[in-house]
Design a protein around this motif. Structure first.
Motif, PDB file in Angstrom:
ATOM      1  N   HIS A  18       0.863  -1.197   0.000  1.00  0.00           N
ATOM      2  CA  HIS A  18       0.000   0.000   0.000  1.00  0.00           C
ATOM      3  C   HIS A  18       0.892   1.238   0.000  1.00  0.00           C
ATOM      4  CE1 HIS A  18      -3.662  -2.316   0.773  1.00  0.00           C
ATOM      5  NE2 HIS A  18      -2.830  -3.126   1.409  1.00  0.00           N
ATOM      6  N   ARG A  20      -0.403   4.372  -0.783  1.00  0.00           N
ATOM      7  CA  ARG A  20      -1.251   5.556  -0.532  1.00  0.00           C
ATOM      8  C   ARG A  20      -1.055   6.576  -1.676  1.00  0.00           C
ATOM      9  NH1 ARG A  20      -3.654   1.910   2.564  1.00  0.00           N
ATOM     10  NH2 ARG A  20      -3.098   1.948   4.743  1.00  0.00           N
ATOM     11  N   ASN A  44      -6.593   0.219  -3.323  1.00  0.00           N
ATOM     12  CA  ASN A  44      -7.675   0.626  -2.401  1.00  0.00           C
ATOM     13  C   ASN A  44      -7.519   2.069  -1.910  1.00  0.00           C
ATOM     14  OD1 ASN A  44      -5.455  -0.122  -0.786  1.00  0.00           O
ATOM     15  ND2 ASN A  44      -6.751  -0.693   0.941  1.00  0.00           N
ATOM     16  N   TYR A 107     -11.554  -7.344  -3.303  1.00  0.00           N
ATOM     17  CA  TYR A 107     -11.880  -7.075  -1.903  1.00  0.00           C
ATOM     18  C   TYR A 107     -13.349  -7.413  -1.736  1.00  0.00           C
ATOM     19  CZ  TYR A 107      -7.661  -4.174  -1.226  1.00  0.00           C
ATOM     20  OH  TYR A 107      -6.378  -3.721  -1.116  1.00  0.00           O
ATOM     21  N   THR A 112     -12.185  -4.843   4.564  1.00  0.00           N
ATOM     22  CA  THR A 112     -11.041  -4.151   5.168  1.00  0.00           C
ATOM     23  C   THR A 112     -11.027  -2.680   4.788  1.00  0.00           C
ATOM     24  OG1 THR A 112      -8.633  -4.300   5.468  1.00  0.00           O
ATOM     25  CG2 THR A 112      -9.460  -4.796   3.271  1.00  0.00           C
ATOM     26  N   THR A 113      -9.903  -2.004   5.045  1.00  0.00           N
ATOM     27  CA  THR A 113      -9.744  -0.567   4.766  1.00  0.00           C
ATOM     28  C   THR A 113     -10.130  -0.240   3.313  1.00  0.00           C
ATOM     29  OG1 THR A 113      -7.862  -0.627   6.263  1.00  0.00           O
ATOM     30  CG2 THR A 113      -8.071   1.344   4.881  1.00  0.00           C
ATOM     31  N   HIS A 142      -8.271 -10.821  -1.398  1.00  0.00           N
ATOM     32  CA  HIS A 142      -8.336 -10.622   0.062  1.00  0.00           C
ATOM     33  C   HIS A 142      -9.299 -11.699   0.556  1.00  0.00           C
ATOM     34  CE1 HIS A 142      -8.202  -8.211   3.868  1.00  0.00           C
ATOM     35  NE2 HIS A 142      -9.187  -9.056   4.095  1.00  0.00           N
ATOM     36  N   HIS A 180      -1.746 -12.279   1.577  1.00  0.00           N
ATOM     37  CA  HIS A 180      -1.469 -12.207   3.023  1.00  0.00           C
ATOM     38  C   HIS A 180      -2.176 -13.319   3.816  1.00  0.00           C
ATOM     39  CE1 HIS A 180      -5.220  -9.990   2.723  1.00  0.00           C
ATOM     40  NE2 HIS A 180      -4.659  -8.879   2.347  1.00  0.00           N
ATOM     41  N   CYS A 228      -4.107  -5.671  12.100  1.00  0.00           N
ATOM     42  CA  CYS A 228      -4.187  -5.626  10.644  1.00  0.00           C
ATOM     43  C   CYS A 228      -5.284  -6.599  10.245  1.00  0.00           C
ATOM     44  CB  CYS A 228      -2.862  -6.066  10.025  1.00  0.00           C
ATOM     45  SG  CYS A 228      -2.451  -7.781  10.415  1.00  0.00           S
ATOM     46  N   LEU A 229      -5.604  -6.606   8.966  1.00  0.00           N
ATOM     47  CA  LEU A 229      -6.572  -7.580   8.455  1.00  0.00           C
ATOM     48  C   LEU A 229      -5.976  -8.317   7.268  1.00  0.00           C
ATOM     49  CD1 LEU A 229      -9.905  -5.577   8.720  1.00  0.00           C
ATOM     50  CD2 LEU A 229      -9.305  -7.657   9.981  1.00  0.00           C
ATOM     51  N   ASP A 257       2.336  -6.268   2.573  1.00  0.00           N
ATOM     52  CA  ASP A 257       1.088  -5.629   2.995  1.00  0.00           C
ATOM     53  C   ASP A 257       1.377  -4.446   3.914  1.00  0.00           C
ATOM     54  OD1 ASP A 257      -1.618  -5.176   2.902  1.00  0.00           O
ATOM     55  OD2 ASP A 257      -2.120  -6.612   4.468  1.00  0.00           O
ATOM     56  N   ALA A 259       1.115  -1.126   5.323  1.00  0.00           N
ATOM     57  CA  ALA A 259      -0.101  -0.309   5.161  1.00  0.00           C
ATOM     58  C   ALA A 259      -0.126   0.812   6.196  1.00  0.00           C
ATOM     59  CB  ALA A 259      -1.332  -1.209   5.304  1.00  0.00           C
ATOM     60  N   HIS A 261      -0.969   4.045   8.349  1.00  0.00           N
ATOM     61  CA  HIS A 261      -2.098   4.892   8.768  1.00  0.00           C
ATOM     62  C   HIS A 261      -1.535   5.894   9.757  1.00  0.00           C
ATOM     63  CE1 HIS A 261      -5.466   2.481   7.173  1.00  0.00           C
ATOM     64  NE2 HIS A 261      -4.714   1.437   7.438  1.00  0.00           N
ATOM     65  N   ALA A 273      -7.002  -0.790  10.445  1.00  0.00           N
ATOM     66  CA  ALA A 273      -6.209  -2.015  10.265  1.00  0.00           C
ATOM     67  C   ALA A 273      -5.023  -1.722   9.359  1.00  0.00           C
ATOM     68  CB  ALA A 273      -7.083  -3.094   9.631  1.00  0.00           C
ATOM     69  N   GLY A 274      -3.853  -2.176   9.750  1.00  0.00           N
ATOM     70  CA  GLY A 274      -2.689  -2.037   8.879  1.00  0.00           C
ATOM     71  C   GLY A 274      -1.424  -1.888   9.697  1.00  0.00           C
TER      72      GLY A 274
HETATM   73  O1  DOR Z   1      -4.458  -4.468   7.516  1.00  0.00           O
HETATM   74  C1  DOR Z   1      -4.778  -4.132   6.388  1.00  0.00           C
HETATM   75  N1  DOR Z   1      -4.569  -2.872   5.932  1.00  0.00           N
HETATM   76  N2  DOR Z   1      -5.356  -5.033   5.595  1.00  0.00           N
HETATM   77  C2  DOR Z   1      -5.857  -4.700   4.412  1.00  0.00           C
HETATM   78  O2  DOR Z   1      -6.381  -5.551   3.767  1.00  0.00           O
HETATM   79  C3  DOR Z   1      -5.827  -3.290   3.952  1.00  0.00           C
HETATM   80  C4  DOR Z   1      -4.748  -2.540   4.564  1.00  0.00           C
HETATM   81  C5  DOR Z   1      -4.861  -1.038   4.371  1.00  0.00           C
HETATM   82  O3  DOR Z   1      -5.086  -0.597   3.246  1.00  0.00           O
HETATM   83  O4  DOR Z   1      -4.696  -0.293   5.353  1.00  0.00           O
END
Ligand code: DOR
Ligand code: ZN
Length: 354
Positions: A18, A20, A44, A107, A112-113, A142, A180, A228-229, A257, A259, A261, A273-274
């Motif tokens: 990710h 961003r 995403n 997805y 998830t996010t 996913h 993942h 996380c997810l 993965d 990610a 935030h 999650a991330g």
């Molecule tokens: O933990 C996660 N963060 N799992 C995901 O599938 C998306 C990701 C995110 O984009 O933050």
């Protein structure tokens, strides 16, 4: 005299990342491009990257940001993906292939996010999935069911039976990457698939799922930076993942993965999650492989099996790691945003030298 252990391997790639967008893009990218040759960039964003046109615009922003990075990051290649929705048109697939898009990402809606625009019913995507099989564009999955009644820790295992296997039976030519993975059920499924009758399958594994089990989220209190997810699972699952990653199977390869935030969105009553692992990604993987005496398998996992699956050449540059400890910074400042990396403030046994 003591000698330090060094490990030199072909430069790795990150097959699930990710990056961003906007003001943080350059900083996020700086960390990955320091270590990796290429990365598969997740779509995403808000709004998601659902068309070839949006993907090419996003790619142009990434390439522009690369120009402002140090010399050794200039050769980094972003590999672009499209976000599959109920409304993706089959005609977009040929265009995607032509434009160099490497895959589509599934997805399940709400998983998830930024997944609100995700697929609500895969039956709506049959034509698109056939077109993907025809153009040899893999589906990155996913793999979690989304019903609120299903226990969070069971969502991946149930997804295999209820969604993934039926999907592959309906589209036996489709190549799939189970992203993942977090459970022994996923490892077993990927390992035992008979690809004589079904499309090829592979799986990415994150460093955090190789290093931690679900206790890490609750160690002495709630630890949002380990959330996380799909969520971390029991120790028996971590061990199954570690065994798969360090095995000789070509079906398992590296995908961080990573990610990021903002700190305030992770340390929140409804934290995102991330896990942000990009700055020390290769060191985290080295730590995991070293923990079971399997450093000799790291290069295949990190640098060979991914490009082989995607039909891309392996990287020619090399990178070196040294077994000297480093302390992970407590935060990174990306413009106005403060980002807390995984295991912030703690030490790691390995250091990336370049
Ligand atoms: O933990 C996660 N963060 N799992 C995901 O599938 C998306 C990701 C995110 O984009 O933050
Ligand atoms: Zn992801």
């Amino acid at each position: 005299m003591t000698s330090t252990t060094k490990l030199t391997i072909t430069q790795p790639d990150d097959w699930h990342l990710h990056l961003r967008d906007g003001v943080v893009l350059k900083d996020v990218l700086g960390h990955t491009s320091r270590q990796f040759g290429r990365a598969i960039v997740m779509p995403n964003l808000r709004p998601p990257i659902t068309t070839v046109e949006l993907a090419l615009q996003y790619q142009a922003r990434i390439l522009q940001a690369i120009k402002e990075l140090p010399e050794n990051s200039q050769s980094f290649v972003p590999l672009m993906t499209l976000y599959l929705t109920d409304n993706t048109k089959a005609s977009e697939i040929a265009k995607a292939k032509e434009a160099g898009i490497v895959a589509l990402k599934l997805y399940p809606a709400g998983a998830t996010t930024n997944s609100d625009a995700g697929v609500t019913n895969l039956a709506k995507c049959d034509e698109v999935l056939d077109a993907m099989a025809q153009h040899n564009l893999p589906l990155l999955v996913h793999g979690e069911v989304t019903s609120a009644e299903i226990d969070l820790f069971d969502r991946e295992a149930i997804f295999i039976e209820e969604v993934l296997h039926p999907l592959r039976m309906r589209h036996p030519q489709l190549r799939v990457v189970f992203e993942h993975i977090t459970t022994s059920q996923a490892v077993d499924y990927v390992n035992t698939t008979d690809t004589a009758n079904l499309g090829e399958i592979a799986a990415t594994i994150t460093a955090h799922h190789l290093l931690y089990n679900r206790n890490a989220i609750f160690l002495g209190g709630i630890r949002p930076h380990f959330y996380c997810l799909p969520v971390l699972k029991r120790e028996q699952h971590r061990l199954a993942l570690l065994n798969a990653a360090t095995s000789d199977s070509k079906r398992f390869f590296l995908g961080t993965d990573s990610a990021p935030h903002s700190k305030h969105l992770k340390e929140n009553e409804c934290g995102c999650a991330g896990c942000f692992t990009a700055p020390q990604a290769v060191e985290f993987y080295a730590q995991a492989f070293d923990s079971v005496g399997k450093l000799q398998q790291l290069e295949a996992f990190a640098s060979f099996r991914g490009p082989d699956f995607y039909g891309l050449p392996r990287n020619t540059k090399q990178i070196t790691l040294e077994k000297t400890s480093q302390t992970i910074p407590s935060t990174y400042q990306f413009g106005e945003e403060e980002i807390v990396p995984l295991n912030a403030g703690k030490s790691l046994d390995w250091t990336f030298l370049g």
